[in-house]
Design an enzyme around this catalytic site. Structure first.
Site, PDB file in Angstrom:
ATOM      1  N   LYS A  54     -55.916  44.418 -66.930  1.00  0.00           N
ATOM      2  CA  LYS A  54     -55.141  43.935 -68.098  1.00  0.00           C
ATOM      3  C   LYS A  54     -55.761  42.622 -68.832  1.00  0.00           C
ATOM      4  O   LYS A  54     -55.931  42.644 -70.155  1.00  0.00           O
ATOM      5  CB  LYS A  54     -53.609  43.801 -67.936  1.00  0.00           C
ATOM      6  CG  LYS A  54     -52.900  45.131 -67.480  1.00  0.00           C
ATOM      7  CD  LYS A  54     -51.676  44.769 -66.825  1.00  0.00           C
ATOM      8  CE  LYS A  54     -50.940  46.032 -66.291  1.00  0.00           C
ATOM      9  NZ  LYS A  54     -49.642  46.030 -65.804  1.00  0.00           N
ATOM     10  N   GLN A  98     -45.880  41.603 -63.025  1.00  0.00           N
ATOM     11  CA  GLN A  98     -46.398  42.857 -62.524  1.00  0.00           C
ATOM     12  C   GLN A  98     -45.634  43.230 -61.511  1.00  0.00           C
ATOM     13  O   GLN A  98     -45.059  42.214 -60.682  1.00  0.00           O
ATOM     14  CB  GLN A  98     -47.737  42.626 -61.848  1.00  0.00           C
ATOM     15  CG  GLN A  98     -48.542  43.786 -61.264  1.00  0.00           C
ATOM     16  CD  GLN A  98     -49.078  44.832 -62.522  1.00  0.00           C
ATOM     17  OE1 GLN A  98     -49.108  44.473 -63.588  1.00  0.00           O
ATOM     18  NE2 GLN A  98     -48.740  46.011 -61.932  1.00  0.00           N
ATOM     19  N   ASP A 121     -43.677  44.947 -71.553  1.00  0.00           N
ATOM     20  CA  ASP A 121     -43.361  46.200 -70.760  1.00  0.00           C
ATOM     21  C   ASP A 121     -42.201  46.909 -71.346  1.00  0.00           C
ATOM     22  O   ASP A 121     -42.004  48.116 -70.751  1.00  0.00           O
ATOM     23  CB  ASP A 121     -43.096  45.603 -69.409  1.00  0.00           C
ATOM     24  CG  ASP A 121     -44.590  45.748 -68.582  1.00  0.00           C
ATOM     25  OD1 ASP A 121     -45.240  46.708 -68.776  1.00  0.00           O
ATOM     26  OD2 ASP A 121     -44.516  44.870 -67.493  1.00  0.00           O
TER      27      ASP A 121
HETATM   28  N1  GUN Z   1     -46.325  48.238 -61.740  1.00  0.00           N
HETATM   29  C1  GUN Z   1     -46.250  49.675 -61.959  1.00  0.00           C
HETATM   30  N2  GUN Z   1     -46.524  49.925 -63.299  1.00  0.00           N
HETATM   31  C2  GUN Z   1     -46.022  48.901 -63.915  1.00  0.00           C
HETATM   32  C3  GUN Z   1     -45.996  48.352 -65.309  1.00  0.00           C
HETATM   33  O1  GUN Z   1     -46.126  49.467 -66.136  1.00  0.00           O
HETATM   34  N3  GUN Z   1     -45.817  47.268 -65.589  1.00  0.00           N
HETATM   35  C4  GUN Z   1     -45.750  46.196 -64.771  1.00  0.00           C
HETATM   36  N4  GUN Z   1     -45.377  45.030 -65.092  1.00  0.00           N
HETATM   37  N5  GUN Z   1     -45.762  46.505 -63.383  1.00  0.00           N
HETATM   38  C5  GUN Z   1     -45.988  47.615 -62.956  1.00  0.00           C
END
Ligand code: GUN
Length: 285
Positions: A54, A98, A121
């Site tokens: 990311k 995350q 998110d």
């Molecule tokens: N863990 C698995 N998928 C995601 C996501 O789309 N965003 C975040 N922040 N954590 C995750």
């Protein structure tokens, strides 16, 4: 017949080029450089890879990346304090924490600490509410990517039967809402669903987000259906596979997404898109 492959890597690349252009324009016209803060707690290797990817994607798009790596022993209180700091940081337009978080931290409290205005998110209850009402501000990244992939085929969604396998807050539920708002007839299947294969066989659109390797088999798929595979599963031999038995299902489906190179790259592209949109809102454009 062999299914058409929906190439997530290529779609994501095109999106990322457009986002990079959008970032440049925002810098030029409003003097605002979008910024994304990524918070990683603990040392889960998969999460570390996701956060690194990311960050790299932000750099390539011209988005300011701010990474916060915290030890697994981090307290809930200090994590909330960090998030409050980021909420007030003018350089930051998107915040992502995350998941999963270590078990001593209450995920709900953390997600609610993120300002709904910076919730890249789309996990804050305020943004979940907007999504359910059909008037979303931040759409969760993977579901947004799934919809973009479906739309890339040019097939209409309205009136179709869509079956989502998996009911997570991150994928299953939001993707079902997005399909519903596009006038699909939506069923969500899960571990307690009776005759799950029979339900999936009715679907024109299948979204597999269950986290079980090769769960969706050829006999579960209606000929010509569109199959979107959200799963990322590591087999004991190290191979990365989806929730769909790709090699067999592609003989039956009309469209199918591969793993890797399918939904995964779209998720990152949509995170950048959400951050850019957030910065544009801040700039009033
Ligand atoms: N863990 C698995 N998928 C995601 C996501 O789309 N965003 C975040 N922040 N954590 C995750």
């Amino acid at each position: 017949m062999s299914a058409l492959i929906i190439d997530g890597k290529a779609l994501a690349l095109t999106l990322r080029e457009a986002i990079a252009q959008g970032v440049q324009e925002l810098v030029k016209t409003a003097g605002i450089k979008p910024g994304l803060a990524a918070v990683l707690v603990g040392d889960d290797p998969a999460s570390a890879v996701y956060v690194r990817n990311k960050k790299l994607a932000c750099e390539k798009a011209g988005i300011f990346p701010q990474e916060h790596r915290l030890p697994a022993s981090t307290t809930q209180e200090s994590l909330v304090t960090l998030i409050h700091q980021l909420n007030g940081d003018e350089r930051i337009h998107g915040i992502l924490v995350q998941l999963p978080l270590p078990s001593h931290i209450d995920t709900k409290i953390i997600l609610q600490a993120v300002s709904p205005d910076k919730d890249a998110d789309g996990f804050h209850p305020v943004n979940v509410g907007h999504l359910v009402e059909g008037d979303p501000i931040f759409v969760p990244c993977t579901p947004k990517g799934v919809m973009h992939m479906i739309d890339s085929t040019g097939e209409p969604i309205a009136g179709k039967r869509a079956v989502v396998i998996g009911r997570s807050n991150i994928v299953g539920k939001p993707v079902a809402m997005l399909l519903l708002h596009r006038h699909a007839t939506v069923t969500i299947c899960h571990s307690r669903t009776q005759d799950l294969p029979g339900v999936v066989r009715e679907a024109d659109i299948v979204v597999a987000a269950i986290g079980k390797p090769h769960f969706v088999t050829k006999d579960m798929v209606k000929p010509g259906a569109m199959v979107i595979d959200v799963g990322i599963n590591r087999l004991p031999d190290g191979q990365l596979v989806g929730d769909v038995d790709f090699d067999r299902v592609k003989e039956q489906a009309g469209w199918i997404t591969p793993v890797p190179g399918g939904v995964g790259p779209m998720t990152i592209a949509m995170l950048l898109q959400n951050t850019l949109e957030s910065a544009r809102r801040k700039a009033g454009c």
